[in-house]
Design a protein around this motif. Sequence first.
Motif, PDB file in Angstrom:
ATOM      1  N   MET A  60      -5.535   8.465  -4.634  1.00 36.19           N
ATOM      2  CA  MET A  60      -5.231   7.052  -4.546  1.00 36.19           C
ATOM      3  C   MET A  60      -4.641   6.701  -3.184  1.00 36.19           C
ATOM      4  SD  MET A  60      -2.859   4.841  -7.084  1.00 36.19           S
ATOM      5  CE  MET A  60      -1.369   4.556  -6.185  1.00 36.19           C
ATOM      6  N   ALA A  61      -3.701   7.501  -2.732  1.00 35.26           N
ATOM      7  CA  ALA A  61      -3.055   7.211  -1.462  1.00 35.26           C
ATOM      8  C   ALA A  61      -3.892   7.732  -0.300  1.00 35.26           C
ATOM      9  CB  ALA A  61      -1.674   7.845  -1.429  1.00 35.26           C
ATOM     10  N   ASP A 111      -0.714   3.259   2.726  1.00 32.30           N
ATOM     11  CA  ASP A 111      -1.402   2.678   1.583  1.00 32.30           C
ATOM     12  C   ASP A 111      -1.654   1.190   1.798  1.00 32.30           C
ATOM     13  OD1 ASP A 111      -1.561   4.996   0.146  1.00 32.30           O
ATOM     14  OD2 ASP A 111       0.127   4.564  -1.177  1.00 32.30           O
ATOM     15  N   GLN A 140      -2.040  -0.653  -3.348  1.00 40.01           N
ATOM     16  CA  GLN A 140      -1.664   0.726  -3.662  1.00 40.01           C
ATOM     17  C   GLN A 140      -0.148   0.895  -3.680  1.00 40.01           C
ATOM     18  OE1 GLN A 140      -3.917   2.656  -0.566  1.00 40.01           O
ATOM     19  NE2 GLN A 140      -5.497   3.348  -1.981  1.00 40.01           N
ATOM     20  N   THR A 157       1.158  -0.604  -6.933  1.00 35.83           N
ATOM     21  CA  THR A 157       0.896   0.271  -8.074  1.00 35.83           C
ATOM     22  C   THR A 157       1.844   1.463  -8.081  1.00 35.83           C
ATOM     23  OG1 THR A 157      -1.442  -0.351  -8.163  1.00 35.83           O
ATOM     24  CG2 THR A 157      -0.834   1.740  -9.177  1.00 35.83           C
TER      25      THR A 157
END
Length: 416
Positions: A1-2, A104, A108, A111
């Motif tokens: 994700m990152a 990010d 992101q 989140t």
Amino acid sequence: MANSKRRHWALVGAAVTAVVVGAGIATAVSGGDPGGPTAFGHSPAATSGTTSPAGAPTAPAGSTGSTSNGSAPGITAPSTSAAKNAQLADMKWGLDYSDTLAYDTPDQVKTALDDAKRLGMDYIRVDFGWEDHQNFANFPPDFSKFDKVVAGANAHGLKILATIDFPPPWARRDACKDTAACPPADNALFAKFVKQAVARYSARGVHYWEVWNEPNIVAWAPLPDPADYTKLLVTVSAAIRSADPHAYILMGGLAADHPSPGAPFIAPYDFITAVANAGGLKAVDAIGYHPYPDGDPATSKTFLAISKSPKSIIAALNQAGAPNMPIWITETGANIPALIWGPPEQVKPQETAQVQQAKREVEVLSSYPNVVSFFWFSYQDDPPAHLVFGLRRGDGTYRPSFDALKQIIADAKKAR
């Protein structure tokens, strides 16, 4: 994700060294990215005489430390059940993000910090690398990447523990220019940058700073050197306090063990003693420590080294005249080694065992004197770096340890 620019060194090494315990889970002795940068964490100490931010633990200098069990000099008995429960209720909870959040996207970051809030975290621990903000000597720092992180943390009611590290190549020493673990060539120039940053962010609620990460291994290049580190620590701490009299400063989180067989390592007792002898403990409010267990936390030498061995952190603090200096656990955790070495069918059992390991680490650490925080490493796996300690997997899905840690923190906070 990152989408991180750099990888975190949990401990420096070519690969994660692990010990399999319980239902096949491995707890980290080391892991990392050789030639990459380190990540840092900060804790406050009670001997500086400065005013700490709200919620920072304090104790008068020279006051009596924990009760000796009489078995050997420097060995301290664990807390009683009542004291342990009180210590757990007062624990500061944090989540390590390394250097990811600055790179990010806004969504992101939101989140990631939503998750920290859901977990019940009080702090996030992030790298604050000089090279992230001033790539060229002739240009002023650009703090826009970190502004985003601070704004997000404030919006979520989270405190930031920022690890000061990563000089840009132009500011590193010639002997180690190719690694971000390289100390600055000019401590005063580094301190000037830090002072600018602290002045900017103290006005935005950031008061917790950790000076370097794991300086007792080769995260201080080319070799760990407590006298050399102390010079930087004293210079940088003075700059921090001049910009923010309420700052809370941690000595860079110390690695608990060798990062890999034969690798350079100075034991925490010896490193703290050397820093104290050079006057460095007077510059900080707390000690940072990274006791990834080498097996069951109750018998792990990395945990026993807090207070239950003759050459423990507490013994070093007692000898330095700072028996009540807080110890911040700014990294600990448990990895999933089957993701690196296999076999694949061991991944799920290891993830299940990670839940039990988290519970044991909290239980055991809350029995040790001076321990005031628990920071889990890490938020999400970074498989290319062999860092598979995350509450989220590399694909972003949640591990069982996410909900388990959430419940652990909720139960601890009920007693507040």
